[in-house]
Design a protein around this motif. Structure first.
Motif, PDB file in Angstrom:
ATOM      1  N   LYS A   1      -0.274 -32.608 -62.543  1.00 13.89           N
ATOM      2  CA  LYS A   1      -0.812 -31.276 -62.292  1.00 13.89           C
ATOM      3  C   LYS A   1      -1.660 -30.755 -63.445  1.00 13.89           C
ATOM      4  O   LYS A   1      -2.264 -29.685 -63.346  1.00 13.89           O
ATOM      5  CB  LYS A   1       0.333 -30.311 -62.003  1.00 13.89           C
ATOM      6  CG  LYS A   1       1.115 -30.678 -60.747  1.00 13.89           C
ATOM      7  CD  LYS A   1       2.253 -29.706 -60.500  1.00 13.89           C
ATOM      8  CE  LYS A   1       3.027 -30.092 -59.244  1.00 13.89           C
ATOM      9  NZ  LYS A   1       4.156 -29.168 -58.986  1.00 13.89           N
ATOM     10  N   THR A   2      -1.694 -31.502 -64.542  1.00 18.32           N
ATOM     11  CA  THR A   2      -2.460 -31.059 -65.702  1.00 18.32           C
ATOM     12  C   THR A   2      -3.353 -32.196 -66.190  1.00 18.32           C
ATOM     13  O   THR A   2      -3.253 -33.341 -65.732  1.00 18.32           O
ATOM     14  CB  THR A   2      -1.517 -30.633 -66.843  1.00 18.32           C
ATOM     15  OG1 THR A   2      -0.680 -31.742 -67.203  1.00 18.32           O
ATOM     16  CG2 THR A   2      -0.647 -29.455 -66.411  1.00 18.32           C
TER      17      THR A   2
ATOM     18  N   GLN B   1      -5.333 -35.432 -64.422  1.00 17.10           N
ATOM     19  CA  GLN B   1      -4.663 -35.650 -63.130  1.00 17.10           C
ATOM     20  C   GLN B   1      -4.544 -37.128 -62.771  1.00 17.10           C
ATOM     21  O   GLN B   1      -4.845 -37.542 -61.656  1.00 17.10           O
ATOM     22  CB  GLN B   1      -5.375 -34.875 -62.013  1.00 17.10           C
ATOM     23  CG  GLN B   1      -5.316 -33.364 -62.188  1.00 17.10           C
ATOM     24  CD  GLN B   1      -5.863 -32.615 -60.991  1.00 17.10           C
ATOM     25  OE1 GLN B   1      -6.793 -33.070 -60.323  1.00 17.10           O
ATOM     26  NE2 GLN B   1      -5.289 -31.475 -60.700  1.00 17.10           N
TER      27      GLN B   1
END
Length: 487
Positions: free
Chosen positions: A361-362, A365
């Motif tokens: 999610k960060t 990806q």
């Protein structure tokens, strides 16, 4: 003399028929010959427990494709027979062995003589691996290969069930673009050379010339074929491998990189043969899920796709009527709200598999993906082994047919195994937490059920993910009596 020749010829035909029925399994025993015309005392053909069985693992699948970069690494291979009580009719405490061997030299890698004890080995060379069960440890033999790579753009998890060989294999996987590479690994476990042809279906039809070339596979060896060389830029390939002169095992290994960002690695294993009523088990709810359908026939197919989820059946309007052109493939997005099986009904035989992706999610990806093929119903015993996956989340996903199903689930580990009875409602999926199990065994009791084992986790916040379909283990083979007949 002529009578003797007649006996030999008839006996040979019967034994060959039995061998063809058995495939990679064998049943030992004596051959009975009655006098000409005599039937008394000779039973009809019957099903008996195998006393030899072999499964084929691809070995280090990231090596050996002409035109593609080799990716060094090690795969873990495990093989085992289930403990006493899993295979119906098997004697308790019988002697036997499970052995892993490597390539043309048949070098022994590992061996165990205890039921439910894993024979494990690590392989870093481009050679086929054969898992063999003998005597009491042949019925129910299972083997699994694990690739797990971390830290760079080659990262990902591939959980690959080792397979019984076949002369006809459908593989669903791969995609277009320079950042996706696909290798077809064809393994020959036999003592004679085998030739294979590779046919490819795509969005616009069959890939011209793909099936025109024959690829020889030497005994106890493998060939790695670049799918990109056969079908460059095809965005939705489905591969059909046909063997001549023997049987083979085949998998489609796929790697996806976008720029310098690794999107994952997975192996597509054999999908169920073309059919009009298919089930893809074990599709986890994920951010992106696609279903790939292939129509190998000459007539357009009209298909309906239902979601067989943990809360029952759903029929999305957009999946109610899908047209799959003759000789072509179709990718459709699906969005199950829960873990689900996919039920596919059509008026023409189809091949199917689902693709699901998980991403971090960060950051950039990075992520991983899994292909889950349509699977046949489990008839006897099915098992998946999970070596070297400590700390991962392991789940057994069971999808029932139109009637309620009951299965016995046995989760093996370092300590005592856990046995439970699981009920699966009609047209729905049940999820069983496998905990820290290193072996999962499923035995149907009532109804029709298909299954898969999913493995998920993360490496420094980046997901890894793979799904292994459950397929029948070698348990029984056809025993055919040999009778003398008059010339």
């Amino acid at each position: 003399m002529s009578n003797t020749s007649g006996i030999v010829r008839v006996g040979s035909v019967a034994l060959v028929a039995a061998a063809l029925a058995v495939g990679a399994t064998r049943v030992s025993g004596s051959v009975q010959l009655a006098t000409a015309g005599e039937r008394a005392g000779l039973p009809e053909s019957s099903s008996v427990l195998v006393d030899e069985a072999s499964l084929v693992c691809p070995g280090q699948q990231r090596l050996g494709a002409v035109g593609l970069r080799d990716v060094p690494g090690t795969v873990s291979v495990a093989a085992a027979a289930p403990e006493s009580g899993v295979v119906a009719g098997a004697p308790a405490g019988g002697a036997g062995s499970v052995r892993l061997s490597l390539g043309t030299s048949s070098t022994g890698l590992a061996q165990t003589s205890s039921a439910d004890s894993l024979a494990t080995a690590e392989v870093s060379t481009p050679e086929v691996v054969v898992a063999a069960g003998k005597d009491a440890l042949a019925p129910g033999l299972a083997a699994t290969q694990v690739w797990r790579h971390t830290g760079d753009d080659d990262r990902g998890l591939a959980l690959t069930p080792c397979q019984l060989p076949s002369s006809d294999v459908w593989l669903v996987g791969g995609g277009g673009g320079a950042s996706r590479t696909e290798r077809i690994i064809v393994s020959n476990p036999g003592a004679n050379a085998v030739s294979v042809s590779v046919d490819v279906l795509g969005r616009s039809g069959r890939i011209e010339g793909a099936a025109d070339r024959s690829v020889p596979v030497p005994p106890l060896s493998r060939q790695v074929i670049s799918l990109d060389a056969i079908a460059p830029d095809e965005t939705s390939p489905v591969v059909h491998v046909v063997a001549t002169g023997g049987v083979v095992s085949a998998v489609l290994d796929e790697q996806w990189i976008v720029g310098a960002t690794g999107r994952g690695i997975d192996d597509s294993t054999r999908a169920a043969s073309p059919g009009t009523d298919l089930v893809v088990p074990g599709v986890d709810a994920a951010a992106r899920i696609w279903l790939r359908l292939a129509n190998p026939g000459d007539t357009e197919a009209l298909a309906q796709v239902r979601l067989l989820g943990t809360k029952g059946v759903e029929q999305p309007a957009e999946l109610r009527a899908l047209r799959v052109p003759a000789g072509s493939t179709l990718d459709v997005p699906v969005a199950p709200s829960t873990t689900s099986g996919l039920g596919i009904r059509s008026d023409q035989p189809l091949v199917a598999s689902a693709w699901a992706e998980r991403r971090a999610k960060t950051g950039d990806q990075m992520g991983d993906f899994a292909w889950t093929p349509a699977a046949p119903a489990i008839r006897g015993v099915a098992g998946v082994l999970l070596p070297g996956l400590e700390g991962a989340t392991k789940r057994l996903l069971l999808t029932a047919g139109s009637a309620p199903s009951t299965v016995t689930v046995r989760l093996g580990g370092d300590g005592a195994s856990k046995v439970s009875t699981v009920q699966v409602a009609p047209d729905s999926t049940t999820v069983v937490d496998a905990g820290d199990a290193t072996a999962v065994w499923v035995v149907p009791v009532k109804g029709t059920v298909r299954g898969a084992v999913s493995v998920t986790g993360d490496d420094a916040g980046v997901p890894f993910y793979s799904v292994a379909p459950l397929v029948d283990a070698p348990v029984r083979a056809l025993s055919v009596p040999v009778r003398q007949v008059r010339n």
